[in-house]
Scaffold this motif. Structure first.
Motif, PDB file in Angstrom:
ATOM      1  N   VAL A  22       2.684   4.043   9.752  1.00 37.36           N
ATOM      2  CA  VAL A  22       1.566   3.150  10.064  1.00 37.36           C
ATOM      3  C   VAL A  22       1.548   2.820  11.555  1.00 37.36           C
ATOM      4  O   VAL A  22       0.492   2.785  12.178  1.00 37.36           O
ATOM      5  N   LYS A  40      -8.578   1.806   6.459  1.00 37.27           N
ATOM      6  CA  LYS A  40      -8.210   0.840   5.418  1.00 37.27           C
ATOM      7  C   LYS A  40      -7.454  -0.349   6.005  1.00 37.27           C
ATOM      8  O   LYS A  40      -7.723  -1.493   5.654  1.00 37.27           O
ATOM      9  N   ASN A  99       0.801  -1.216   0.000  1.00 35.24           N
ATOM     10  CA  ASN A  99       0.000   0.000   0.000  1.00 35.24           C
ATOM     11  C   ASN A  99       0.837   1.272   0.000  1.00 35.24           C
ATOM     12  O   ASN A  99       0.314   2.367   0.211  1.00 35.24           O
ATOM     13  N   GLN A 115       3.058   2.576   2.042  1.00 36.65           N
ATOM     14  CA  GLN A 115       3.047   3.348   3.288  1.00 36.65           C
ATOM     15  C   GLN A 115       4.322   3.030   4.064  1.00 36.65           C
ATOM     16  O   GLN A 115       4.771   1.890   4.081  1.00 36.65           O
ATOM     17  N   ILE A 163      -6.279   6.042   6.573  1.00 33.57           N
ATOM     18  CA  ILE A 163      -5.368   4.899   6.443  1.00 33.57           C
ATOM     19  C   ILE A 163      -5.681   3.847   7.504  1.00 33.57           C
ATOM     20  O   ILE A 163      -5.698   2.647   7.216  1.00 33.57           O
TER      21      ILE A 163
END
Length: 71
Positions: A42, A61, A35, A37, A58
């Motif tokens: 994260v 998701k 993704n 990231q 985020i």
């Protein structure tokens, strides 16, 4: 194994998400790569250190993807 993905952002949610991906034979790091990231970002999102609109999108998701993987 029951994993509670409804808990608020914090260290426990971070550990739960990591466990959810591991239970499916993948990792949070792999999710980050797929993704595009940064893993550190994260981690901040899941622990609540970053909680702006982008972070919330985020996080939503991540939680949707890990729940698909664990169902």
């Amino acid at each position: 194994m029951y994993l509670d993905f409804t808990q608020p952002p914090g260290p426990s949610l971070y550990r739960t998400v990591k466990a959810g991906f591991i239970a499916q034979g993948t990792t949070l790091g792999e999710w980050c790569k797929m993704n595009r990231q940064y893993h550190n970002f994260v981690a901040q999102i899941l622990t609540g250190a970053s909680n702006g609109p982008k972070s919330q999108r985020i996080r939503k998701k991540i939680l949707a993807d890990v729940q698909k993987a664990t169902s």
